[in-house]
Design a protein around this motif. Structure first.
Motif, PDB file in Angstrom:
ATOM      1  N   LEU A  12       0.913  -1.049  -0.145  1.00 17.02           N
ATOM      2  CA  LEU A  12      -0.086   0.018   0.036  1.00 17.02           C
ATOM      3  C   LEU A  12       0.931   1.151   0.057  1.00 17.02           C
ATOM      4  O   LEU A  12       0.581   2.485  -0.723  1.00 17.02           O
ATOM      5  N   ALA A  79     -11.029   0.592   6.841  1.00 19.01           N
ATOM      6  CA  ALA A  79     -11.797  -0.363   6.229  1.00 19.01           C
ATOM      7  C   ALA A  79     -13.312   0.158   6.707  1.00 19.01           C
ATOM      8  O   ALA A  79     -13.242   0.730   7.640  1.00 19.01           O
ATOM      9  N   LYS A  80     -14.315  -0.221   5.824  1.00 13.78           N
ATOM     10  CA  LYS A  80     -15.445   0.313   6.268  1.00 13.78           C
ATOM     11  C   LYS A  80     -15.927  -0.253   7.497  1.00 13.78           C
ATOM     12  O   LYS A  80     -16.920   0.371   8.338  1.00 13.78           O
ATOM     13  N   LYS A 100     -10.630   1.824   2.375  1.00 10.15           N
ATOM     14  CA  LYS A 100      -9.886   0.804   1.671  1.00 10.15           C
ATOM     15  C   LYS A 100     -10.907   0.090   1.069  1.00 10.15           C
ATOM     16  O   LYS A 100     -11.915  -0.657   1.978  1.00 10.15           O
ATOM     17  N   PRO A 101     -10.763  -0.777   0.094  1.00 12.19           N
ATOM     18  CA  PRO A 101      -9.659  -0.330  -1.086  1.00 12.19           C
ATOM     19  C   PRO A 101      -9.971   0.999  -1.878  1.00 12.19           C
ATOM     20  O   PRO A 101     -11.332   1.148  -1.953  1.00 12.19           O
ATOM     21  N   PHE A 102      -9.203   1.994  -1.804  1.00 17.47           N
ATOM     22  CA  PHE A 102      -9.292   3.152  -2.387  1.00 17.47           C
ATOM     23  C   PHE A 102      -8.989   3.205  -4.051  1.00 17.47           C
ATOM     24  O   PHE A 102      -7.963   2.570  -4.408  1.00 17.47           O
ATOM     25  N   SER A 103      -9.644   4.260  -4.531  1.00 13.19           N
ATOM     26  CA  SER A 103      -9.261   4.443  -6.003  1.00 13.19           C
ATOM     27  C   SER A 103      -8.147   5.483  -5.763  1.00 13.19           C
ATOM     28  O   SER A 103      -7.974   6.608  -5.432  1.00 13.19           O
ATOM     29  N   PRO A 104      -6.743   5.095  -6.560  1.00 15.71           N
ATOM     30  CA  PRO A 104      -5.752   6.050  -6.625  1.00 15.71           C
ATOM     31  C   PRO A 104      -5.949   7.437  -7.341  1.00 15.71           C
ATOM     32  O   PRO A 104      -5.613   8.565  -6.854  1.00 15.71           O
ATOM     33  N   LYS A 106      -8.883   8.786  -7.068  1.00 13.81           N
ATOM     34  CA  LYS A 106      -9.721   9.637  -5.860  1.00 13.81           C
ATOM     35  C   LYS A 106      -8.823  10.364  -4.793  1.00 13.81           C
ATOM     36  O   LYS A 106      -8.719  11.285  -4.312  1.00 13.81           O
TER      37      LYS A 106
ATOM     38  N   ARG B 311      -9.138  -6.500   2.502  1.00 13.15           N
ATOM     39  CA  ARG B 311      -9.256  -5.134   2.015  1.00 13.15           C
ATOM     40  C   ARG B 311      -7.798  -4.668   1.584  1.00 13.15           C
ATOM     41  O   ARG B 311      -7.391  -4.118   0.539  1.00 13.15           O
ATOM     42  N   LEU B 314      -6.874  -6.463  -1.591  1.00 10.85           N
ATOM     43  CA  LEU B 314      -7.689  -5.919  -2.605  1.00 10.85           C
ATOM     44  C   LEU B 314      -7.218  -4.504  -2.807  1.00 10.85           C
ATOM     45  O   LEU B 314      -7.244  -4.188  -3.895  1.00 10.85           O
ATOM     46  N   ALA B 315      -6.793  -3.563  -1.750  1.00 13.49           N
ATOM     47  CA  ALA B 315      -6.332  -2.366  -2.190  1.00 13.49           C
ATOM     48  C   ALA B 315      -5.280  -2.221  -3.012  1.00 13.49           C
ATOM     49  O   ALA B 315      -5.541  -1.586  -3.960  1.00 13.49           O
ATOM     50  N   LEU B 318      -6.523  -3.408  -6.948  1.00 12.22           N
ATOM     51  CA  LEU B 318      -7.606  -2.463  -7.291  1.00 12.22           C
ATOM     52  C   LEU B 318      -6.714  -1.157  -7.681  1.00 12.22           C
ATOM     53  O   LEU B 318      -6.608  -0.619  -8.794  1.00 12.22           O
ATOM     54  N   GLU B 322      -5.718   0.213 -11.258  1.00 11.20           N
ATOM     55  CA  GLU B 322      -6.212   1.546 -11.677  1.00 11.20           C
ATOM     56  C   GLU B 322      -5.316   2.389 -12.428  1.00 11.20           C
ATOM     57  O   GLU B 322      -5.329   3.069 -13.400  1.00 11.20           O
TER      58      GLU B 322
END
Lengths: 117, 538
Positions: A12, A79-80, A100-104, A106, B311, B314-315, B318, B322
């Motif tokens: 990450l 995390a949610k 998480k997981p986040f869009s780069p 964003k 997550r 997955l993070a 993803l 992207e």
């Protein structure tokens, strides 16, 4: 911007570093809360990207410690399922949350927005 | 309790009163009769005496008349006087006849005899003599006749009669006095008798009331003691009156109360025991509730942990995907990203596999098929495979067995050994020796995997087999893993009836020991196709 990324997951950190360096930011990595606090003693940062769940020191503890000396903008990566702990984080002094997981993309948007303020 | 009062206190009082009344009535009757008799006797005597007095008076007067008339005749030669004298003499005789049966004393009888004699002599001899003399006019003869002592005799007789008369009067007086005295004595006796009867009655009443009072006091004392909550041992009073009944009733009541009390005490004790039981159960329930809460908390922690663990890769996947889609990257970067994506995808797969394995094992939905297993040929290929991923480690398999077979599920054992040998490599990033020892005793096969890596802090040793447990150490975080491997190993070892343990010196390396039961030939012969059987491992 001078950004500190504190996350125990190397993958990450790599993702965030690669994403934001391309946008012209300067990134410093910390593998856990302690390292993050150490980095804050040496330098000042414009933004702190902080993982919520880290060994040795949780994100909340890091926020409390950092807020003793600095009003740096803090974005929590969560995390949610940790939603119920967000209130606590907000109280401790977190400014934004990124799930998480986040869009780069964003993340870039968010950082740009924060820079412009 | 219905009881017949056979001898009531009222009856006892009644008996005493009736007895007193009867005694008084009898006394009164006796007194009345005695007094009546006394009076009757007295009246009778008095009547007789009066009669006597009258008789004596008649004797006296007729005697005097006789003498007086005779003297008159002699003196005056009057025939009438003579007749008078004879009449009086007859009257005297008549009076004498009346008096004679009344004469009671010897003096009276003597007087009667003397008078009769004189009268006889006087009327039969002297009077006819004197009459003849007078008629002859011979007064000398009359004088001689009277001087023969007749006159003296007459005088003495008159005297005697008068004495008798006055004596009788005196006697009457005396008798009257005696009668009065007797009456008085009788009255005194009656009074005394009444006092006696009263005293006896009073005594009886006093005894009766004392007989009533004492048991009443005892009963009262017992009742007070009972009321104060004491134990009462009272004997029943053997009586036929109300007190006897009261005593019996009291004894019965006491017995009943004390029995009830004992019953209550027993009941109370039972209740207290039940309460204790309830409290114990409540405590158990509370404990169970706490345990459930704990389990619940562990569960939500687990969910949170799993979510986080899923997550994270997955993070990566993803995020890098992207970036690749949105940025023009050079070849080198592309390869780096793809490798990372692949790694994370593998990590995710492993994580899911391990997690599902563990869930199945924990929920009991997982079965082992036990068969004859030679561990050495299982371990060798694992070492072979893992050794290709590193050039810092060298591997050794030290086989010191005396028995060849253990009882186990081959696939699962491969999973265990792969995990343990993989860990030995992962947690000795500086390299070194990884040794696998295979030994046995009478019952078990022991497989030890020893490394020269980071080791485990003593405080962490009890937790290493827990799910998702990771040692808080930044060095270790750089070493990937699901945090489930050792938990899976432990479940498998236990499903085999074996154990897995660890000993470690922090900084010096660790030794993981897996103890598994030996294959027992007998079981095969007895159970026949044992190897085909599937046994629930739990």
């Amino acid at each position: 911007m001078n950004i500190l990324i504190a996350d125990d997951e190397e993958v990450l950190r790599m993702l965030i570093v690669d994403t934001l360096e391309e946008e012209g930011h300067v990134l410093t990595e910390a593998a856990d809360g302690h390292e993050a606090i150490e980095c804050f003693k040496e330098k000042t940062f414009d933004l702190l990207l902080l993982d919520y769940m880290m060994p040795r020191m949780t994100g909340i503890e890091v926020i409390r410690k950092v807020r003793e000396t600095s009003d740096v903008k803090i974005v929590m990566l969560t995390a949610k399922t940790q939603q119920r702990n967000l209130e606590e984080a907000k109280e401790a002094g977190a400014d934004f949350f990124l799930a998480k997981p986040f869009s780069p993309l964003k993340l870039i948007e968010l950082v740009t927005e924060l820079e412009e303020r | 309790m219905i009881t017949l009062f056979r001898q009531t206190i009222r009856k006892q009082f009644l008996v005493i009163m009736v007895a007193m009344l009867l005694l008084l009535m009898a006394g009164a009757a006796v007194a009345y009769l005695a007094e009546k008799r006394l009076a009757d006797e007295y009246m009778e005597e008095r009547r007789k005496m009066n009669e006597k007095v009258k008789a004596v008076g008649l004797v006296e007067s007729s005697f005097k008349h006789t003498i007086f008339s005779m003297r008159g005749y002699i003196a005056f030669q009057n025939e009438e006087e003579l007749q008078q004298a004879y009449n009086s003499a007859r009257k005297l005789k008549e009076a004498m006849r009346k008096f004679k049966p009344l004469a009671s004393s010897s003096e009276e009888k003597q007087l009667v005899a003397e008078l009769a004699e004189f009268n006889g002599t006087y009327t039969n001899q002297l009077v006819p003599k004197a009459e003849a003399l007078v008629k002859a006019g011979n007064y000398e003869g009359v004088r001689q006749l009277s001087s023969l002592g007749t006159t003296d005799q007459i005088l003495s007789l008159i005297q005697a009669v008068e004495a008798e008369k006055s004596g009788l009067n005196e006697l009457i007086d005396q008798r009257y006095k005696q009668f009065l005295e007797k009456t008085r004595a009788l009255n005194a006796a009656v009074a005394g008798y009444f006092v006696f009867v009263f005293a006896v009655t009073s005594g009886a009443v006093w005894l009766l009331s004392r007989k009533l009072g004492q048991p009443l006091q005892e009963l009262t004392a017992a009742a007070e003691k009972l009321a104060a909550g004491g134990e009462v041992h009272i004997r029943q009073i053997k009586r036929k009156d109300e007190l006897g009944v009261l005593s019996a009733a009291f004894v019965h009541m006491t017995k009943t109360i004390q029995e009830r009390e004992h019953e209550l005490t027993a009941h109370n004790e039972e209740l207290m025991m039940q309460q204790e039981e309830l409290e114990r159960m409540l405590a158990e329930t509370e404990q169970m509730k706490n345990r459930l809460l704990e389990v619940d908390q562990l569960k939500s922690e687990l969910v949170s942990t799993v979510s986080h663990e899923l997550r994270t890769p997955l993070a990566g996947i993803l995020g890098f995907t992207e970036l690749m889609l949105n940025r023009s990257l050079n070849q080198e970067k592309q390869k780096k990203y793809l490798t990372t994506i692949h790694q994370e995808a593998v990590r995710l797969t492993n994580l899911i596999n391990d997690f599902l394995d563990l869930q199945r094992m924990e929920s009991g939905a997982f079965a082992c098929s036990f068969e004859k297993v030679d561990p050495a040929p299982l371990i060798e290929p694992i070492i072979e495979t893992i050794s290709q991923t590193t050039n810092r480690h060298h591997f050794q398999l030290i086989d010191q067995r005396s028995k060849k077979w253990l009882s186990g599920d081959q696939e699962r054992l491969i999973q265990v050994f792969t995990n343990l040998i993989g860990n030995a490599v992962k947690f000795s990033p500086q390299g070194g020796q990884v040794a696998v020892y295979v030994t046995n005793n009478e019952k078990n096969m022991l497989i030890k995997i020893k490394d020269e890596g980071l080791g485990i802090p003593a405080a962490e040793i009890p937790h290493v087999f827990k799910k998702f447990h990771r040692i808080d150490n930044s060095d270790r975080r750089k070493i990937g893993g699901t945090g489930l491997g050792l938990a899976v190993c432990k479940e498998i070892a236990e499903a085999h009836g074996g154990t897995i343990t660890v000993s470690s010196e922090y900084g010096e390396g660790s030794v993981f020991s897996v103890l598994l039961p030996l294959w027992e030939e007998k079981e095969t012969t007895v159970n026949g196709e044992r190897s085909d059987e599937y046994i629930d491992c739990r």
